[in-house]
Write a protein that holds these residues in place. Structure first.
Motif, PDB file in Angstrom:
ATOM      1  N   LEU A 967      31.467  43.294  45.595  1.00 30.16           N
ATOM      2  CA  LEU A 967      31.698  44.724  45.358  1.00 30.16           C
ATOM      3  C   LEU A 967      33.079  45.143  45.837  1.00 30.16           C
ATOM      4  O   LEU A 967      33.748  45.960  45.192  1.00 30.16           O
ATOM      5  CB  LEU A 967      30.619  45.543  46.063  1.00 30.16           C
ATOM      6  N   LEU A 968      33.515  44.606  46.943  1.00 27.39           N
ATOM      7  CA  LEU A 968      34.845  44.932  47.453  1.00 27.39           C
ATOM      8  C   LEU A 968      35.916  44.448  46.482  1.00 27.39           C
ATOM      9  O   LEU A 968      36.908  45.144  46.228  1.00 27.39           O
ATOM     10  CB  LEU A 968      35.037  44.304  48.827  1.00 27.39           C
ATOM     11  N   ALA A 969      35.717  43.261  45.928  1.00 23.66           N
ATOM     12  CA  ALA A 969      36.673  42.743  44.948  1.00 23.66           C
ATOM     13  C   ALA A 969      36.667  43.575  43.674  1.00 23.66           C
ATOM     14  O   ALA A 969      37.716  43.809  43.062  1.00 23.66           O
ATOM     15  CB  ALA A 969      36.360  41.283  44.634  1.00 23.66           C
ATOM     16  N   VAL A 970      35.490  44.018  43.258  1.00 20.68           N
ATOM     17  CA  VAL A 970      35.413  44.883  42.071  1.00 20.68           C
ATOM     18  C   VAL A 970      36.145  46.196  42.326  1.00 20.68           C
ATOM     19  O   VAL A 970      36.894  46.689  41.464  1.00 20.68           O
ATOM     20  CB  VAL A 970      33.937  45.133  41.705  1.00 20.68           C
ATOM     21  N   ALA A 971      35.932  46.783  43.505  1.00 22.99           N
ATOM     22  CA  ALA A 971      36.639  48.022  43.843  1.00 22.99           C
ATOM     23  C   ALA A 971      38.149  47.797  43.823  1.00 22.99           C
ATOM     24  O   ALA A 971      38.910  48.640  43.318  1.00 22.99           O
ATOM     25  CB  ALA A 971      36.188  48.515  45.215  1.00 22.99           C
ATOM     26  N   GLN A 972      38.599  46.663  44.354  1.00 21.94           N
ATOM     27  CA  GLN A 972      40.035  46.372  44.341  1.00 21.94           C
ATOM     28  C   GLN A 972      40.552  46.239  42.916  1.00 21.94           C
ATOM     29  O   GLN A 972      41.645  46.733  42.594  1.00 21.94           O
ATOM     30  CB  GLN A 972      40.298  45.076  45.120  1.00 21.94           C
ATOM     31  N   SER A 973      39.785  45.598  42.044  1.00 24.57           N
ATOM     32  CA  SER A 973      40.229  45.416  40.662  1.00 24.57           C
ATOM     33  C   SER A 973      40.322  46.745  39.921  1.00 24.57           C
ATOM     34  O   SER A 973      41.250  46.971  39.139  1.00 24.57           O
ATOM     35  CB  SER A 973      39.269  44.465  39.940  1.00 24.57           C
ATOM     36  N   ILE A 974      39.347  47.612  40.158  1.00 27.07           N
ATOM     37  CA  ILE A 974      39.384  48.923  39.512  1.00 27.07           C
ATOM     38  C   ILE A 974      40.627  49.694  39.944  1.00 27.07           C
ATOM     39  O   ILE A 974      41.368  50.240  39.110  1.00 27.07           O
ATOM     40  CB  ILE A 974      38.108  49.711  39.835  1.00 27.07           C
ATOM     41  N   VAL A 975      40.869  49.736  41.255  1.00 31.55           N
ATOM     42  CA  VAL A 975      42.044  50.448  41.759  1.00 31.55           C
ATOM     43  C   VAL A 975      43.322  49.738  41.324  1.00 31.55           C
ATOM     44  O   VAL A 975      44.354  50.382  41.060  1.00 31.55           O
ATOM     45  CB  VAL A 975      41.971  50.569  43.292  1.00 31.55           C
ATOM     46  N   PHE A 976      43.287  48.415  41.203  1.00 28.59           N
ATOM     47  CA  PHE A 976      44.465  47.652  40.789  1.00 28.59           C
ATOM     48  C   PHE A 976      44.959  48.110  39.420  1.00 28.59           C
ATOM     49  O   PHE A 976      46.146  48.395  39.229  1.00 28.59           O
ATOM     50  CB  PHE A 976      44.133  46.156  40.770  1.00 28.59           C
ATOM     51  N   TRP A 977      44.053  48.191  38.454  1.00 27.21           N
ATOM     52  CA  TRP A 977      44.472  48.605  37.110  1.00 27.21           C
ATOM     53  C   TRP A 977      44.883  50.063  37.075  1.00 27.21           C
ATOM     54  O   TRP A 977      45.789  50.446  36.338  1.00 27.21           O
ATOM     55  CB  TRP A 977      43.343  48.337  36.110  1.00 27.21           C
ATOM     56  N   TRP A 978      44.233  50.876  37.894  1.00 27.71           N
ATOM     57  CA  TRP A 978      44.589  52.304  37.956  1.00 27.71           C
ATOM     58  C   TRP A 978      45.999  52.492  38.521  1.00 27.71           C
ATOM     59  O   TRP A 978      46.760  53.341  38.051  1.00 27.71           O
ATOM     60  CB  TRP A 978      43.554  53.021  38.804  1.00 27.71           C
ATOM     61  N   VAL A 979      46.336  51.677  39.510  1.00 26.19           N
ATOM     62  CA  VAL A 979      47.638  51.831  40.159  1.00 26.19           C
ATOM     63  C   VAL A 979      48.739  51.132  39.375  1.00 26.19           C
ATOM     64  O   VAL A 979      49.796  51.719  39.089  1.00 26.19           O
ATOM     65  CB  VAL A 979      47.574  51.297  41.606  1.00 26.19           C
ATOM     66  N   THR A 980      48.537  49.876  39.007  1.00 28.21           N
ATOM     67  CA  THR A 980      49.622  49.084  38.432  1.00 28.21           C
ATOM     68  C   THR A 980      49.698  49.170  36.910  1.00 28.21           C
ATOM     69  O   THR A 980      50.763  48.900  36.349  1.00 28.21           O
ATOM     70  CB  THR A 980      49.469  47.611  38.833  1.00 28.21           C
ATOM     71  N   GLY A 981      48.590  49.512  36.258  1.00 28.48           N
ATOM     72  CA  GLY A 981      48.606  49.524  34.805  1.00 28.48           C
ATOM     73  C   GLY A 981      49.719  50.356  34.195  1.00 28.48           C
ATOM     74  O   GLY A 981      50.480  49.870  33.341  1.00 28.48           O
ATOM     75  N   PRO A 982      49.890  51.616  34.601  1.00 26.27           N
ATOM     76  CA  PRO A 982      50.933  52.448  33.989  1.00 26.27           C
ATOM     77  C   PRO A 982      52.312  52.299  34.635  1.00 26.27           C
ATOM     78  O   PRO A 982      53.243  53.010  34.243  1.00 26.27           O
ATOM     79  CB  PRO A 982      50.401  53.881  34.197  1.00 26.27           C
ATOM     80  N   MET A 983      52.461  51.419  35.634  1.00 26.20           N
ATOM     81  CA  MET A 983      53.760  51.284  36.294  1.00 26.20           C
ATOM     82  C   MET A 983      54.812  50.779  35.318  1.00 26.20           C
ATOM     83  O   MET A 983      54.496  50.035  34.378  1.00 26.20           O
ATOM     84  CB  MET A 983      53.653  50.317  37.478  1.00 26.20           C
ATOM     85  N   ALA A 992      54.022  41.384  42.421  1.00 26.84           N
ATOM     86  CA  ALA A 992      53.527  41.102  43.770  1.00 26.84           C
ATOM     87  C   ALA A 992      52.035  41.375  43.871  1.00 26.84           C
ATOM     88  O   ALA A 992      51.273  40.557  44.435  1.00 26.84           O
ATOM     89  CB  ALA A 992      54.294  41.953  44.792  1.00 26.84           C
ATOM     90  N   MET A 993      51.575  42.497  43.322  1.00 27.30           N
ATOM     91  CA  MET A 993      50.156  42.819  43.392  1.00 27.30           C
ATOM     92  C   MET A 993      49.324  41.905  42.485  1.00 27.30           C
ATOM     93  O   MET A 993      48.174  41.602  42.810  1.00 27.30           O
ATOM     94  CB  MET A 993      49.919  44.280  43.031  1.00 27.30           C
ATOM     95  N   VAL A 994      49.887  41.458  41.376  1.00 33.05           N
ATOM     96  CA  VAL A 994      49.179  40.500  40.517  1.00 33.05           C
ATOM     97  C   VAL A 994      48.941  39.201  41.281  1.00 33.05           C
ATOM     98  O   VAL A 994      47.832  38.636  41.264  1.00 33.05           O
ATOM     99  CB  VAL A 994      49.967  40.246  39.217  1.00 33.05           C
ATOM    100  N   ALA A 995      49.982  38.728  41.970  1.00 32.58           N
ATOM    101  CA  ALA A 995      49.833  37.491  42.739  1.00 32.58           C
ATOM    102  C   ALA A 995      48.802  37.662  43.853  1.00 32.58           C
ATOM    103  O   ALA A 995      47.944  36.784  44.062  1.00 32.58           O
ATOM    104  CB  ALA A 995      51.185  37.083  43.316  1.00 32.58           C
ATOM    105  N   CYS A 996      48.852  38.791  44.554  1.00 35.76           N
ATOM    106  CA  CYS A 996      47.879  39.025  45.633  1.00 35.76           C
ATOM    107  C   CYS A 996      46.456  39.132  45.083  1.00 35.76           C
ATOM    108  O   CYS A 996      45.506  38.634  45.697  1.00 35.76           O
ATOM    109  CB  CYS A 996      48.248  40.294  46.396  1.00 35.76           C
ATOM    110  N   SER A 997      46.296  39.768  43.934  1.00 43.88           N
ATOM    111  CA  SER A 997      44.962  39.900  43.344  1.00 43.88           C
ATOM    112  C   SER A 997      44.414  38.556  42.900  1.00 43.88           C
ATOM    113  O   SER A 997      43.218  38.271  43.076  1.00 43.88           O
ATOM    114  CB  SER A 997      45.016  40.872  42.163  1.00 43.88           C
ATOM    115  N   LEU A 998      45.274  37.709  42.319  1.00 50.25           N
ATOM    116  CA  LEU A 998      44.817  36.366  41.939  1.00 50.25           C
ATOM    117  C   LEU A 998      44.408  35.566  43.166  1.00 50.25           C
ATOM    118  O   LEU A 998      43.403  34.842  43.142  1.00 50.25           O
ATOM    119  CB  LEU A 998      45.918  35.652  41.164  1.00 50.25           C
ATOM    120  N   LEU A 999      45.206  35.686  44.228  1.00 50.35           N
ATOM    121  CA  LEU A 999      44.845  35.002  45.468  1.00 50.35           C
ATOM    122  C   LEU A 999      43.510  35.514  45.997  1.00 50.35           C
ATOM    123  O   LEU A 999      42.666  34.729  46.460  1.00 50.35           O
ATOM    124  CB  LEU A 999      45.947  35.207  46.509  1.00 50.35           C
TER     125      LEU A 999
END
Length: 1024
Positions: A967-983, A992-999
């Protein structure tokens, strides 16, 4: 009698025990009344009983099966509506195109003429006499009849259709009128009944009423009476060549018009619009007409729109069909509510527990034939099951070691009893009991089986499926996000159906024997409380498992653990009580917290805009306002004045004088809009729009608030045309904001006269963009700075691009001088420009101007040629200036000015706003980093624990691994796309965040594998 005397003797002996409660034991008979029910549920139960008796008396297996089949068929209908074809599905794009083939139409209408004579009846209602004339060409062979379908139910009003006349080639036709719910079919046949062929002249005359309705005018927001009518409605499946439409109004109705009538002719994405002008006038009546000479494919749309002043027409009563359509969705809801009440009445009254004796007495012996586990199952106490099972497993004549092991086993079970972490064991006991059904097998409970229970089980499912099916069918007819109530009613019905099913799914009421057994168990509970059994023990007392069922499970477990510790003399007798299947509090809290974070992430991204996306504007790339597409700015002069009040507050007053082109080219009244920043760096700028004038007249307008901007849109009721002067006056009462200047704070005024997407050209012919464009002229911006303020100005200039951090909603973080030199190249070579002017009056007032017409220029040699030679003097070249645009003038960002002042220049600046804005701006990224670090750390921790444990991972680790970490990973993924998607793509944060998320996900998968392998390895270990 002998047994009773023995029981009395035993009770008398217990009265002398220390700590016993003689009053309770001497109480004798303890009343056990049946629960009282409300009058409503008693009445519902009587109805159910009568109905069940009636069905049983008059039916058998056939009737029961018929009831089941009925609900099954209804459910099947719902399934068909839910997953089957859409009934009466509107034609989609491809189907309309496919129907455009002349070979597929029955006939073609040529030289069609449609005339409406509108009147107001003596009762004030709308009426129209319609005459339709056309030449029907039967190009694909003879036809038996001609069908014309009309809409005869509009907005809940009956149009009171009446056919006046129908002719074929001037002779009365054979007609048949068929009325449907909302439409009426007129079937025409030739006077002699032969087939139609060749070309035939057809004329229809009929009456319609109540076509006008009260609504809010889109242009002005005022209440009006509108007649918006599709002349071909509901469909015109014929091709048409040549169309003439006329609408005749009496003088009083013509004078009641709010604006010019409008007409449109279209097919799919192609349409033509025209604002009608009055034509011929006869006997006080005014005629509006238009013609279309183009060929129209089948299923074309022809609309007329007449807008009258409010109260022009009287409203007729709504039809019964309207109320059925409006409140029809409530009927299934009401049925389900009734079923739910009857189901609850059946559960609580009809299928209530059987009555035992009116009273029971304290009991000091175990009930015959009822084991402790059966008693727990009978009473529905799965949270006590593990404890009762352990107590019931007491060794009869065991050795001291066996007794010690049992006491430790009981103590551990006692510590687990009633705790949330013991949920896996509780679920296991509940599932085991449901499969076994021991109380039913022992005839302590019984299973209701009746006609009404079949209905309670099947009806909610069937009705709910039908409702979901209807909702799916409606989704192809209307936009359910706008018409919300069908979905709301269906969701409510689903919840009610769920309650009904819960009430009748597994009723297991007590039999007479079960009620007596329960009373015997209650007698044991009374005896146990009176003798303080849970406090005095011993643990192997045969009544203790039964007595524990009437205490809260945690209290009973703690009491048993204390007894075991006392009997063994070991206070750590319950050591290791958590066990492999017990869920620890940290694991449960971690899972709940992770679930809350996942739910919060979903809510966050659903309700908040992306924090680092492109700035959202209300007028770009398009506007939601109606009619603004038909206006364009063709020139502007914007003047602003910055001043400081007596209280030291900054104020910016702006006057915009614009030349705006109005083109009535669409179906909407042309409107004009402007947009400015409303807040900056977390501070409200105090935007106040004073007035808007069009052609010298003050016009109404409304404001729309965006995320950081405010838009002003006119509410013009009249259709304007041509180039008209527009003046807008607004002010910023708090234009200065706090900014960071290195490590210090400063104050800055950034005036955005126009956002970066302003146009420097406009269409020469707005109705036809392909006719070319012209430069926007005049193009002039002027800023006047009060003498008192000008003396404290540290720096400033026209907005330009710079090295400062980008601020959302702003294009251009730097500035260039008020007077700047620029180079351009044209056919004559290199040209040097001087853009802008700056003047300081005698009193210190600073006036800076940027005027495209006042740009000075001179020819210049190419770089390297003639360096150091004096050039020609700068002069204004009107021909050159007429060609200058944004790029040549260096105005590729926001159009406006930036002024920098010291920190104490103005008093109406919010202290600390810049820092708070910086923190809030960085909060989403900080949240993403925090979630990433937390998920990564949790995954690594679980991985290490699973690898180093050396035995099977317990339930706690499994829960954390597969629930909390996931669940924590799912929450991170949801926020990840919300934050980085429109950047922006060039942002260094994204990779950097893509690499951290893959890790992070690699660690999550690794800990899953480690937990699974730990269990597999232990499971395969050889037994010793």
């Amino acid at each position: 009698m002998k047994r009773k005397r023995e029981q009395s003797s035993a009770v008398a002996e217990l009265l002398d025990l220390a700590g016993s409660d003689p009053d309770l034991l001497r109480s004798g008979r303890i009343p056990d009344p049946q629960p009282a029910h409300t009058p409503l549920f008693r009445w519902l139960a009587r109805v159910l009983g009568t109905l069940e008796a009636f069905l049983r008396a008059r039916g058998g297996t056939v009737l029961r099966n018929a009831i089941r089949v009925f609900w099954a068929v209804l459910a099947a209908v719902g399934i068909v509506l839910l997953v089957g074809p859409v009934i009466n599905k509107p034609m989609d794009f491809d189907e309309v195109i496919a129907s455009a083939k002349v070979a597929d139409v029955k006939w073609v209408a040529r030289d069609a003429a449609i005339d409406y004579e509108v009147a107001r009846e003596p009762d004030g209602t709308f009426s129209a006499v319609v005459t339709e004339r056309f030449t029907a060409s039967f190009v694909n062979g003879p036809e038996r009849s001609v069908l014309r379908t009309l809409v005869t139910e509009v907005d809940g009003k009956d149009t009171e259709f009446a056919l006046r006349e129908a002719t074929v080639d001037g002779e009365p036709a054979l007609t048949a009128v068929t009325r449907h719910a909302t439409t009426t079919d007129i079937t025409l046949r030739t006077p002699k009944g032969e087939a139609f062929e060749g070309e035939r002249e057809i004329e229809l005359s009929y009456e319609l009423h109540h076509l006008a309705r009260q609504q809010t005018d889109v242009a002005t927001g005022d209440a009006v009476d509108a007649w918006q009518w599709p002349l071909f409605a509901p469909s015109w499946p014929q091709a048409t060549k040549g169309l003439a439409v006329s609408v005749t109004l009496p003088g009083e109705l013509d004078r009641a018009l709010v604006r010019q009538p409008h007409a449109s002719v279209g097919w799919l994405l192609v349409s033509g619009n025209v604002w009608l002008t009055p034509g011929e006038t006869a006997r006080g009546a005014v005629t509006y007409s238009f013609e279309n000479d183009d060929s129209l494919p089948p299923h074309s749309d022809v609309w007329v729109e007449f807008t009258f002043a409010e109260g022009t027409f009287a409203e007729p009563p709504t039809t019964g069909l309207f109320w059925v359509q409006t409140w029809g969705p409530v009927l299934p809801l009401a049925v389900l509510v009734g079923l739910m009440l009857f189901a609850l009445a059946a559960r609580w009254v009809v299928w209530a527990d059987s009555a035992g004796d009116p009273w029971f007495v304290a009991r000091d012996s175990a009930p015959h034939g009822i084991s402790p586990l059966l008693a727990a199952d009978l009473l529905g106490k799965p949270r006590h099951a593990e404890l009762v099972s352990a107590l019931a497993a007491a060794p009869v004549r065991g050795t001291a070691d066996a007794t010690d092991r049992w006491l430790r086993f009981v103590a551990r079970a006692g510590r687990r009893a009633g705790r949330v972490g013991n949920l896996p064991a509780v679920v296991g006991w509940r599932s085991r009991w449901a499969r076994a059904g021991a109380p039913v097998a022992e005839k302590l409970r019984w299973v209701p089986d009746s006609y009404v229970r079949d209905t309670f089980l099947l009806a909610p499912l069937a009705v709910t499926l039908v409702q979901w099916g209807i909702l799916r069918q409606l989704s192809h007819q209307v936009i359910l996000s706008v018409v919300w109530w069908p979905a709301a009613f269906v969701l409510g019905s689903t919840v009610i159906a769920g309650v009904t099913l819960w009430a009748v799914w597994r009723p297991r009421p007590l039999t007479r024997a079960g009620a007596l057994a329960k009373q015997q168990l209650s007698g044991i509970a009374v005896f146990a409380r009176g003798t303080r059994l849970s406090e005095r023990g011993p643990v192997d007392d045969p009544l203790l498992p039964y007595a524990a069922l009437f205490e809260p499970p945690r209290r009973a477990g703690n009491a048993v653990a204390s007894l075991a510790a006392r009997e063994t003399g070991d206070r750590s007798v319950s050591a290791g009580w958590r066990g492999e299947h017990f869920l620890s509090v940290p694991a449960i809290l971690a899972t709940v917290a992770a679930g809350a974070l996942a739910a919060g992430a979903v809510v966050l991204v659903s309700t908040q805009p992306a924090p680092y996306g492109e700035a959202e504007y209300l007028t770009w790339p398009s506007s939601e306002a109606s009619g603004v597409i038909w206006t364009q700015i063709e020139g502007f002069e914007i003047e602003a004045e910055l001043s400081r009040g007596a209280d030291g507050s900054a104020r910016l007053d702006v006057t915009e004088r614009l030349t705006v082109g109005f083109e009535p080219g669409g179906a909407s009244v042309p409107q004009f809009e402007r947009e400015w920043p409303r807040e900056r760096l977390g501070q409200d700028l105090g935007l106040v729009v004073e007035d808007v004038r069009v052609d010298g007249a003050v016009v109404p307008f409304y404001e729309t608030r965006g995320s950081q901007t405010t838009k002003v849109t006119t509410k013009l009721g009249e259709v304007l045309t041509g180039d008209l002067p527009v003046e807008v006056r607004y002010s910023l009462t708090s234009p200065a904001v706090e900014v960071r200047d290195g490590g210090d704070t400063a104050q800055q005024v950034r005036w955005t006269a126009m956002h970066w997407f302003w146009d420097d050209t406009f269409y020469s012919n707005q109705a036809n963009p392909y006719d070319g464009s012209e430069p926007v002229r005049p193009l002039r911006v002027q800023l006047t700075i009060d003498p008192e303020v000008a003396g404290e100005l540290r720096s400033g200039g026209w907005i330009s691009h710079g090295d400062a951090d980008r601020v959302p909603g702003e294009s251009g973080q730097g500035f260039e001088p008020w007077v700047a030199e620029r180079d351009i190249y044209n056919d004559s070579g290199r040209v040097e420009l001087v853009v802008g002017s700056q003047a300081t009056s005698a009193d210190g007032e600073l006036v800076v101007t940027l005027d495209a017409a006042a740009v000075e220029s001179r020819p210049a040699p190419l770089p390297g040629d003639g360096d150091g030679e004096p050039g020609e003097p700068f002069a204004i070249d009107a021909a050159l200036n007429a060609t200058l645009g944004q790029y040549e003038l260096g105005l590729t960002g926001d159009l406006g000015a930036t002024l920098n002042f010291t920190a104490d220049t103005f008093s109406n600046v919010v202290d600390g706003a810049a820092e708070r804005y910086r923190v809030s701006y960085g909060a989403p990224l900080a949240l993403l980093v925090g979630l990433t670090v937390a998920a990564l750390a949790a995954a690594v921790g679980v991985f290490v624990a699973a690898v180093r444990r050396g035995r099977a991972a317990g339930s706690s680790i499994a829960l954390v691994s597969f629930a909390a970490v996931s669940l924590l990973a799912v929450a991170q993924s949801i926020v990840f796309w919300w934050v980085t998607g429109p950047m922006p793509g060039d942002s260094a944060v994204v990779p950097a965040m893509v690499a951290c998320s893959l890790l992070m996900w690699g660690a999550v998968v690794a800990q899953w594998v480690a937990v699974v392998r730990a269990g597999s390895a232990v499971g395969k270990a050889p037994a010793k």
